[in-house]
Every structure is written in C-alpha cells, then in structure tokens.
Design a protein around this motif. Structure first.
Motif, PDB file in Angstrom:
ATOM      1  N   GLY A  23      -8.025   0.747   3.118  1.00  0.00           N
ATOM      2  CA  GLY A  23      -8.345  -0.638   3.403  1.00  0.00           C
ATOM      3  C   GLY A  23      -7.486  -1.209   4.511  1.00  0.00           C
ATOM      4  O   GLY A  23      -6.482  -0.612   4.924  1.00  0.00           O
ATOM      5  N   ILE A  24      -7.853  -2.405   4.990  1.00  0.00           N
ATOM      6  CA  ILE A  24      -7.120  -3.100   6.046  1.00  0.00           C
ATOM      7  C   ILE A  24      -6.628  -4.427   5.472  1.00  0.00           C
ATOM      8  O   ILE A  24      -7.415  -5.230   4.959  1.00  0.00           O
ATOM      9  CB  ILE A  24      -8.016  -3.333   7.276  1.00  0.00           C
ATOM     10  N   TYR A  25      -5.327  -4.660   5.523  1.00  0.00           N
ATOM     11  CA  TYR A  25      -4.734  -5.844   4.895  1.00  0.00           C
ATOM     12  C   TYR A  25      -5.329  -7.136   5.424  1.00  0.00           C
ATOM     13  O   TYR A  25      -5.637  -8.064   4.655  1.00  0.00           O
ATOM     14  CB  TYR A  25      -3.214  -5.838   5.093  1.00  0.00           C
ATOM     15  N   ARG A  26      -5.547  -7.222   6.715  1.00  0.00           N
ATOM     16  CA  ARG A  26      -6.067  -8.465   7.301  1.00  0.00           C
ATOM     17  C   ARG A  26      -7.474  -8.761   6.795  1.00  0.00           C
ATOM     18  O   ARG A  26      -7.814  -9.923   6.515  1.00  0.00           O
ATOM     19  CB  ARG A  26      -6.049  -8.364   8.829  1.00  0.00           C
TER      20      ARG A  26
ATOM     21  N   GLY B 144       1.290  -0.217   9.932  1.00  0.00           N
ATOM     22  CA  GLY B 144       1.339  -1.260   8.920  1.00  0.00           C
ATOM     23  C   GLY B 144       0.087  -2.082   8.721  1.00  0.00           C
ATOM     24  O   GLY B 144       0.064  -2.968   7.871  1.00  0.00           O
ATOM     25  N   LYS B 145      -0.972  -1.809   9.454  1.00  0.00           N
ATOM     26  CA  LYS B 145      -2.199  -2.595   9.309  1.00  0.00           C
ATOM     27  C   LYS B 145      -3.096  -2.051   8.210  1.00  0.00           C
ATOM     28  O   LYS B 145      -3.832  -2.804   7.579  1.00  0.00           O
ATOM     29  CB  LYS B 145      -2.964  -2.621  10.642  1.00  0.00           C
ATOM     30  N   THR B 146      -3.038  -0.739   8.006  1.00  0.00           N
ATOM     31  CA  THR B 146      -3.880  -0.104   7.005  1.00  0.00           C
ATOM     32  C   THR B 146      -3.116   0.110   5.711  1.00  0.00           C
ATOM     33  O   THR B 146      -1.887   0.133   5.676  1.00  0.00           O
ATOM     34  CB  THR B 146      -4.413   1.241   7.526  1.00  0.00           C
TER      35      THR B 146
ATOM     36  N   PHE C  79      23.014   3.960   2.531  1.00  0.00           N
ATOM     37  CA  PHE C  79      22.425   2.619   2.597  1.00  0.00           C
ATOM     38  C   PHE C  79      21.067   2.731   3.261  1.00  0.00           C
ATOM     39  O   PHE C  79      20.907   3.443   4.267  1.00  0.00           O
ATOM     40  CB  PHE C  79      23.314   1.681   3.413  1.00  0.00           C
ATOM     41  N   VAL C  80      20.052   2.043   2.706  1.00  0.00           N
ATOM     42  CA  VAL C  80      18.718   2.044   3.307  1.00  0.00           C
ATOM     43  C   VAL C  80      18.164   0.631   3.298  1.00  0.00           C
ATOM     44  O   VAL C  80      18.377  -0.133   2.345  1.00  0.00           O
ATOM     45  CB  VAL C  80      17.761   3.014   2.559  1.00  0.00           C
ATOM     46  N   SER C  81      17.487   0.272   4.378  1.00  0.00           N
ATOM     47  CA  SER C  81      16.827  -1.024   4.502  1.00  0.00           C
ATOM     48  C   SER C  81      15.354  -0.793   4.810  1.00  0.00           C
ATOM     49  O   SER C  81      15.013  -0.134   5.798  1.00  0.00           O
ATOM     50  CB  SER C  81      17.472  -1.844   5.624  1.00  0.00           C
ATOM     51  N   ASN C  82      14.459  -1.325   3.936  1.00  0.00           N
ATOM     52  CA  ASN C  82      13.013  -1.125   4.075  1.00  0.00           C
ATOM     53  C   ASN C  82      12.310  -2.450   4.346  1.00  0.00           C
ATOM     54  O   ASN C  82      12.747  -3.507   3.882  1.00  0.00           O
ATOM     55  CB  ASN C  82      12.432  -0.512   2.791  1.00  0.00           C
ATOM     56  N   GLY C  83      11.196  -2.368   5.078  1.00  0.00           N
ATOM     57  CA  GLY C  83      10.422  -3.566   5.384  1.00  0.00           C
ATOM     58  C   GLY C  83       8.946  -3.271   5.479  1.00  0.00           C
ATOM     59  O   GLY C  83       8.515  -2.106   5.511  1.00  0.00           O
ATOM     60  N   ILE C  84       8.133  -4.346   5.509  1.00  0.00           N
ATOM     61  CA  ILE C  84       6.689  -4.222   5.706  1.00  0.00           C
ATOM     62  C   ILE C  84       6.256  -5.188   6.800  1.00  0.00           C
ATOM     63  O   ILE C  84       6.934  -6.178   7.090  1.00  0.00           O
ATOM     64  CB  ILE C  84       5.892  -4.498   4.413  1.00  0.00           C
ATOM     65  N   LYS C  85       5.077  -4.908   7.398  1.00  0.00           N
ATOM     66  CA  LYS C  85       4.568  -5.724   8.500  1.00  0.00           C
ATOM     67  C   LYS C  85       3.991  -7.046   7.986  1.00  0.00           C
ATOM     68  O   LYS C  85       3.781  -7.248   6.795  1.00  0.00           O
ATOM     69  CB  LYS C  85       3.505  -4.938   9.258  1.00  0.00           C
TER      70      LYS C  85
END
Length: 494
Positions: free
Chosen positions: A324-327, A379-381, A415-421
């Motif tokens: 799927g596509i988040y938008r 990060g779009k899908t 140490f880890v830093s995670n993110g999302i679009k």
C-alpha cells in the motif's frame, strides 16, 4: 585444588542446565493468542548469523585481528570431513516495569509490567558433494512469546521472537540450499568452516552461487560485533539495518538465488528473491517476474584507520510487491471513505520500495572493534517484510573477553536512532495501524535506543548474557515512555 575446581564446574553446569530446562518448559506452556489467517503479521527472525566475519583476503596487513575464536560447544564438531552437524539453543527472557503512557492503541507496547521468553533451536547439517559443491539443510523450531506480542516498537528488543502462534509448533525447514563455487584463480586461501560453508579452503578469486531457501541476513549486512543474537545484541535495529526491508516470509526466510564474487580485498554480491503475499505473510508469491526483490552489496575489506583492519559495506535494495501507499490510505480517510486509514485497503497492485545502507566496521585495538550503520528507504510505500523504519543510524563497540583473560566472553554497547517519513507519520497520527505500530495517535519523535550486554562463558557450550535496553519514544511517540527492558539470554552451542 584441581578437584575442587572440577566439583565447582560440575555444580555450575548442573545448575545452569536446570535453569535452561525450566526456561524451555516455561516457553512451551505460554498460551497462543488468536489471529486471523493471512493477516499482516510480524516476522520472527531466525538466528542465521555467525559472529565470525567472512573469510578475508590473506594479506596479513588486512586480515582482521579481531576475529573471535570458535565458540566452544558441548560436543566436538566434525573436522577434516565433508560433513557438518551442529546445533544451538537460544533462550531470551525479557521484562519491563510500568512506564508512562498518555494513551495506548491496538498495536502499542503495553505500559504495565510484563515479561516474556523466546526460544529458537536449530539443527545445522551439510554435506560437501565435491571440492566445489555442497548441500546445506537446517531444521529449526521457534516459540515462546514477545513483550506485548511483539508490537509497539520499531526497534524491537528481541530478534528471536515469534509473533504468530497460529504457525505450527513442529520443527520446520529453515534453510535448504545448493552452494557452488567457481574457481577464478589457482591459488587458495584458508576458509573458516561454518554451517554456511563447509570448505576448508577456497580459491582466492572466485564466484559463489547459492540457490534455494535462505535468509537474506545470512549473507548481507554482516558485522562481526553487531549481528548475532546468540552472543551479541538482541535489538532488531542494532543487529540489522532497520531500514533494510529485506525479502522474507513470516519466519524470516525466502527462496532465491545469490551470486557472490570475491577477490583479494573486496567482494560484490547480488540476490534475487521472492516476496510475501501480504506484509510479513507466511506465503511467498511464486511469480518472480511480477513480485520480487533485488539486493546488492559491495564489500571493501579495508579499515578507515591506517594499519588497522576493517570493512566498508554498501547496500542497496528494491522490492516489488502488493504494498500500500501511505498517502493514498490517508486520502481515503480524509474523504470519509474509512473510519481510520488502512494501508491494506487497496486492490492488488505492484508498487516499489527502495533503499540504501552503509555498514562500517573498524578495529581499534586487537580486542576492541567499533561499528556503525546508516540506512534509508523511500518511505512512501508500506513497511512490508522487516520492521517500520524508514531511516536509521546506529553505532557501537564490541569487546572480546581476551582483554581480561576470558577468551570466550564478549561485551558490547550500542546506540540506535530510528525514524519514519512524513507520510508514515501522518498515517499513524490519524489512527492507522501498521503490522507493528499503532498507538491510535502520534506525537512524533525519533525512537532512540541504547543497548548493552555481557556474554559470559560458563562451561563448554553454555553461555549466559545479562543485558539491558533503554528506549526513548517507543513507537516514535513522545507521549509514551521511556522504557527500560532488562534481559537474560541463555545459549547452548552443540
């Protein structure tokens, strides 16, 4: 004195074996929860990696001085033979106390005290058919449970967890592959025998082909001090590149073909593999001309510090699947077509996800090695096969016990830093659910994690490892946490 030492060892071993038996019994009695068949389900990751780096070129100046000695085992392994037989048992107990949470959703990490124990047991077998061909087959059994059934964290605390109890409890086929080596030079180099390669020596320059069922992290994104839940870290986004949405079914395996070219100081590998039908589903789509994944990795066996060995690995991947596509999911919600965004609400269509990664490994001293990873995807899908991370950066240090005269011990901190679009953030903020995340709301902040462990060798193939993880903004939510997760790992090597 010697007699007292032997009695002490026997007493320690007896006590530890009793603990292992209790842990195994506990994990076998945990009740299963209901889950709709073929629904998007999280992925239990098997334990495919060894903490010994691949055979490197024989240039003494470039040979890694941090190579860890073979872990001791309960039983001796075959040597000077074309056969391989070994096994392992890995139990990870984790818990967390109550923590602050303004609210919780269907896919949240529970804010109340809980505990869970996972287990993975593997039998590794192989036979070398001739000097260039071998057959490798592994049987695996995985069970137990995860904290909050494995939901609520992008960087989950236990890489061994199984989060689909509807899967059979019986042992299953983990790996089954043919491995063929084509010599491109006459001179040979020594090879460290493992369950993934039984050859005692290999051509210095060669092309290796593997075909069958395997796990992508068996061969990509390896790291000698940040890769192995048997002896090292246990967090998903520390042991693997979190933004690498690698092809896998529910159990963490796929079917494909891999080509690996190795030269003196560098290597290049490529894999073509099948993708699952739905996010983290057990069924693969057997239409590789339509649904497929490509992975590329270049490896340079050279340190960034002069006269110190190291590795630089550059990763790229593309996935084509029914994602799927988040938008689009958010647009359906804004138009009033659905009560909450639903990333799975779309007709069958093929979309693409792609990403990149960097994996660095650098010897600092003979017994101390630093590592770092960076990862990014578009990060779009829909996050589809590993975890819900679109960008990640981690760094850490691994230390061998030889530093304090304990050859088989290991210790590390990372140490880890995670993110999302942004599209992914809006989807979760509007109440959408991913296969891992969904607090009902979202006050976005990067998920930051610190993990440390100490693995101590008890006797023969028995190892115990206490550890702890500290998580800020679990599930990217500033309104929840922080969370402290202590752990205790028991590992038996056969």
């Amino acid at each position: 004195m010697r007699k007292r030492n032997r009695n002490s060892i026997r007493s320690t071993a007896s006590t530890l074996l009793a603990v292992l038996s209790l842990m195994a019994a506990a994990t076998c009695t945990i009740p299963a929860y209901a889950q709709l068949p073929d629904a998007p389900i999280p992925i239990p990751i098997p334990i495919p990696k060894t903490d010994i780096p691949p055979a490197v070129a024989d240039d003494p100046a470039n040979a890694p001085d941090n190579a860890t000695a073979d872990p001791e085992s309960m039983l001796p392994h075959f040597k000077d033979t074309r056969f391989w037989l070994s096994g392992q048992m890995n139990f990870i107990f984790q818990t967390h106390p109550d923590f602050h949470a303004d609210y919780s959703g269907p896919n949240s990490l529970g804010p109340r005290y809980e505990k869970a124990t996972s287990r993975v047991m593997t039998l590794y077998t192989g036979v070398r058919l001739n000097n260039s061909t071998e057959l490798l087959v592994d049987i695996e059994e995985a069970g137990g449970q995860a904290l909050s059934s494995g939901l609520g964290l992008a960087g989950n605390t236990d890489l061994d967890i199984v989060r689909n109890p509807l899967l059979s409890k019986a042992p299953y086929l983990g790996r089954a592959m043919i491995h063929k080596v084509f010599a491109l030079s006459k001179d040979k180099i020594e090879n460290q025998r493992t369950f993934l390669s039984l050859f005692d020596e290999l051509p210095r320059r060669r092309l290796e082909i593997r075909f069958g069922k395997f796990s992508m992290p068996d061969f990509f994104d390896l790291n000698s001090v940040g890769t192995d839940t048997h002896f090292q870290f246990s967090n998903w986004s520390v042991d693997n590149n979190g933004a690498w949405d690698y092809a896998a079914d529910t159990r963490g395996y796929t079917v494909g073909i891999l080509a690996d070219y190795e030269d003196r100081n560098w290597g290049f590998r490529f894999a073509e593999a099948l993708m699952p039908k739905v996010a983290n589903g057990i069924d693969l789509v057997w239409r590789p001309w339509q649904v497929h994944a490509e992975n590329w990795e270049y490896e340079l066996r050279h340190g960034v510090i002069p006269k110190k060995s190291g590795f630089v690995r550059l990763l790229a991947y593309t996935n084509y699947a029914n994602m799927g596509i988040y938008r689009d999911a958010v647009a359906q919600f804004k138009e009033g077509l659905v009560p909450v965004p639903d990333i799975t609400r779309h007709p069958w269509h093929i979309t693409r996800k792609y990403g990149f990664g960097v994996n660095l490994e650098q010897n600092l001293t003979r017994n101390v090695t630093a590592f770092a990873r960076w990862g990014w995807d578009n990060g779009k899908t829909e996050s589809f096969a590993y975890t819900e991370i679109d960008s990640t950066f981690d760094e850490g240090i691994g230390v061998k016990g030889a530093q304090w005269h304990r050859q088989q011990d290991r210790a590390g901190i990372a140490f880890v830093s995670n993110g999302i679009k942004k599209d992914h953030q809006i989807y979760l903020a509007d109440g959408g659910l991913g296969f891992l995340l969904g607090d009902g709301k979202l006050n976005y902040g990067r998920e930051n994690i610190v993990e440390s462990y100490y693995t101590t060798h008890i006797w023969r193939g028995i190892y115990i490892a206490p550890g702890v993880q500290y998580i800020v903004n679990p599930g990217y939510n500033r309104d929840r946490g922080p969370v402290v997760v202590p752990s205790l790992r028991a590992h038996v090597e056969f």
